[in-house]
Design an enzyme around this catalytic site. Structure first.
Site, short mmCIF file in Angstrom:
data_model
loop_
_atom_site.label_atom_id
_atom_site.label_comp_id
_atom_site.label_asym_id
_atom_site.label_seq_id
_atom_site.Cartn_x
_atom_site.Cartn_y
_atom_site.Cartn_z
N CYS A 92 0.86 -1.19 0.00
CA CYS A 92 0.00 0.00 0.00
C CYS A 92 0.90 1.24 0.00
CB CYS A 92 -0.90 -0.01 1.24
SG CYS A 92 -2.19 1.26 1.13
N HIS A 198 -8.68 4.18 0.83
CA HIS A 198 -8.00 4.42 -0.45
C HIS A 198 -8.71 5.57 -1.16
CE1 HIS A 198 -6.70 0.01 -0.03
NE2 HIS A 198 -5.81 0.81 0.51
N SER A 373 -2.73 17.65 3.27
CA SER A 373 -1.78 16.54 3.16
C SER A 373 -0.43 17.22 2.95
CB SER A 373 -2.14 15.64 1.99
OG SER A 373 -3.39 15.00 2.23
N HIS A 391 3.10 7.95 7.96
CA HIS A 391 2.50 7.62 6.65
C HIS A 391 1.16 8.31 6.48
CE1 HIS A 391 -0.51 5.26 8.63
NE2 HIS A 391 -0.90 4.64 7.54
P1 5GP Z 1 -3.63 3.71 5.77
O1 5GP Z 1 -2.50 3.49 4.85
O2 5GP Z 1 -3.25 3.43 7.18
O3 5GP Z 1 -4.82 2.96 5.34
O4 5GP Z 1 -4.03 5.25 5.68
C1 5GP Z 1 -3.06 6.23 5.48
C2 5GP Z 1 -3.53 7.60 5.86
O5 5GP Z 1 -4.29 8.18 4.81
C3 5GP Z 1 -4.47 7.75 7.05
O6 5GP Z 1 -3.75 7.65 8.25
C4 5GP Z 1 -5.03 9.15 6.82
O7 5GP Z 1 -4.20 10.13 7.42
C5 5GP Z 1 -4.95 9.33 5.31
N1 5GP Z 1 -6.26 9.42 4.64
C6 5GP Z 1 -7.31 8.58 4.74
N2 5GP Z 1 -8.32 8.97 3.94
C7 5GP Z 1 -7.90 10.10 3.30
C8 5GP Z 1 -8.48 10.97 2.32
O8 5GP Z 1 -9.60 10.81 1.85
N3 5GP Z 1 -7.71 12.01 1.90
C9 5GP Z 1 -6.45 12.24 2.36
N4 5GP Z 1 -5.77 13.29 1.88
N5 5GP Z 1 -5.89 11.45 3.29
C10 5GP Z 1 -6.59 10.38 3.75
MN MN Z 2 -4.14 0.07 1.78
MN MN Z 3 -2.18 2.71 3.02
#
Ligand code: 5GP
Ligand code: MN
Ligand code: MN
Length: 471
Positions: A92, A198, A373, A391
């Site tokens: 991922c 995602h 972000s 991350h």
């Molecule tokens: P993970 O890899 O643990 O599934 O998620 C990674 C990170 O993506 C989360 O910790 C969160 O900060 C970020 N994230 C989740 N959904 C969104 C989104 O819709 N937009 C953005 N910019 N970041 C997100």
């Molecule tokens: Mn993932």
């Molecule tokens: Mn991820």
């Protein structure tokens, strides 16, 4: 549980737990927010023999077997590999493409709605398969990564060179350990987003003044529209994990190895089980990087449909946050596990991809669909944490707890619904993605402050969301 606690300068904590040492990078506010569970998990993980180093980035939170936000290192010679410290979505990661557009070019909501619709046409956002790419040979992709894609899907060489790794070489005979049905699921999944967190997000940049020169070198400008992509290895990686975790668990029983957490599994790197997992993990990393490539290919088709076929969308970078990589540190080969942790190499570091050798590479850190972000760059001091940074913001509460706590009204407010600056979303009803609202995540600004304060990395640009596409 915590037997001693030392502080090393700003935001770097060294905790002596019953089974070993845990490093933790967090500012005061984030540090205070950690509950006892994350320490219990670290304590279990530190019981894996011959660990060289273990740490949490500030986005750390409880996961299966191991916290998301863990960096854990073993020696290649006599160390261990743990699928629990790679994570279930093997490979991922994050990807950013730049555009020549300025924020004002897509401020009009109708244009942004048209963009969302066009992207959804080329990138199926739910569990559906992507019928646009039936000519891609999945076996060739899992064996050769981006090199296994037909040439017509590689717009130019830049798409192969601006990635953390374009292909992972391994012994393909290990693929026979996978059940044949894996192909049935994987075929048609390249170029699909997957559900949950995602996303594909259209953002604009705010360049940090101190890093304006670096931003310019990377082709970034203030107000620039970029696309951020978050996805992984879909059912290929899922099945590699599920099938092979069973095998390692049986082997652990056979070896008489036990751990307080039955979900924490590991094997010596040199064991047959360890070697099989590592080789199959590489196949999933190849799938993951190719999947993000094909999602980006679809996004580019959508932008070109609206803005003209000659619009270029170069890759800024593609990198992963769930993997175990062989890296050379402290004069020896090490296996560095990053589960929900991002590598951020500093300028000049030999592990950098050629194109970013001089400057260090962009480290892409998502926040949430309603907050900033970040695009960051590593610092030399990052060595103390094997160059790992956060991350993302990291989950603050479970999906269930989020739905209980946050109302659709509050979600709408955080997306500025009804205003000019509304962050548009592909889902018609916000209720269906309430568990993905910004309130589900920690405060990303605090997480970034923790990383910057610990001198692990610096902020080059903030990315502000304009439209979000969720699976
Ligand atoms: P993970 O890899 O643990 O599934 O998620 C990674 C990170 O993506 C989360 O910790 C969160 O900060 C970020 N994230 C989740 N959904 C969104 C989104 O819709 N937009 C953005 N910019 N970041 C997100
Ligand atoms: Mn993932
Ligand atoms: Mn991820």
């Amino acid at each position: 549980m915590i037997m001693a606690h030392k502080r090393h300068g700003s935001n770097h904590h060294e905790m002596e737990l019953a089974s070993g040492k845990l490093h933790l990078f967090a500012n005061e506010e984030v540090f205070q927010s950690f509950g006892v569970k994350v320490y219990e998990m670290a304590n279990n993980n530190l019981q894996i023999p011959r660990n060289q180093y273990m740490s949490y980035t500030p986005d750390a939170h409880v996961g299966i077997g191991t916290c998301i936000g863990t960096t854990a290192v073993w020696n290649m010679k006599d160390g261990c590999v743990s699928p629990s410290i790679v994570g279930s979505d093997i490979g991922c990661g994050m990807r950013v493409h730049t555009t020549p557009l300025h924020k004002r070019d897509i401020q009009d909501k109708e244009i942004r709605r048209a963009l969302i619709a066009a992207i959804e046409k080329y990138v199926p956002t739910n569990e559906r398969t992507n019928t646009n790419y039936e000519d891609i040979d999945v076996m060739s992709v899992v064996q050769n990564g981006l090199k296994g894609l037909p040439a017509k899907y590689v717009p130019d060489e830049q798409w192969l060179s601006h990635v953390e790794q374009s292909n992972f070489a391994y012994d393909h005979s290990y693929l026979k350990n996978l059940p044949p049905k894996i192909m049935k699921y994987a075929r048609g999944q390249l170029g699909t987003l997957g559900s949950g967190n995602h996303f594909i997000e259209i953002q604009y940049l705010e360049i940090q003044a101190e890093y304006a020169d670096l931003a310019a070198k990377w082709g970034l400008f203030d107000g620039q529209v970029v696309v951020m992509i978050h996805s992984g290895s879909r059912s290929w990686g899922g099945m590699v994990g599920r099938e092979h975790n069973k095998v390692i668990k049986e082997a652990m029983n056979h070896w008489g190895v036990s751990n307080p957490d039955p979900n924490l599994i590991y094997a010596p790197i040199t064991s047959q089980e360890g070697q099989t997992y590592l080789n199959l993990m590489y196949s999933a990393l190849n799938f993951a990087v190719s999947n993000r490539h094909m999602i980006a290919f679809g996004v580019r088709e959508a932008f070109q449909e609206l803005f003209g076929a000659d619009m270029e969308m170069p890759v800024l970078y593609d990198l992963m946050h769930n993997y175990a990589l062989k890296e050379f540190h402290r004069n020896q080969p090490m296996l560095v596990h990053r589960k929900g942790a991002t590598r951020a190499l500093p300028p000049g570091h030999f592990l950098n991809t050629q194109v970013y050798k001089e400057t260090g590479h962009p480290a892409l850190i998502p926040g949430s669909m309603g907050t900033s972000s970040y695009i960051m760059v590593g610092k030399d001091e990052g060595l103390k944490n094997f160059y790992s940074i956060c991350h993302g913001a990291g989950r603050a509460r479970s999906r269930k707890a989020t739905k209980e706590l946050v109302t659709v009204d509050q979600f709408e407010q955080s997306l500025k619904v009804g205003t000019e600056d509304e962050i548009l979303v592909n889902h018609r009803s916000l209720e269906t993605i309430l568990d993905e609202c910004p309130q589900a995540y920690k405060d990303v600004d605090q997480i970034i402050d923790s990383v910057v304060g610990a001198s692990l990395a610096a902020v080059v640009a903030r990315c502000k969301p304009m439209a979000a596409i969720k699976g």
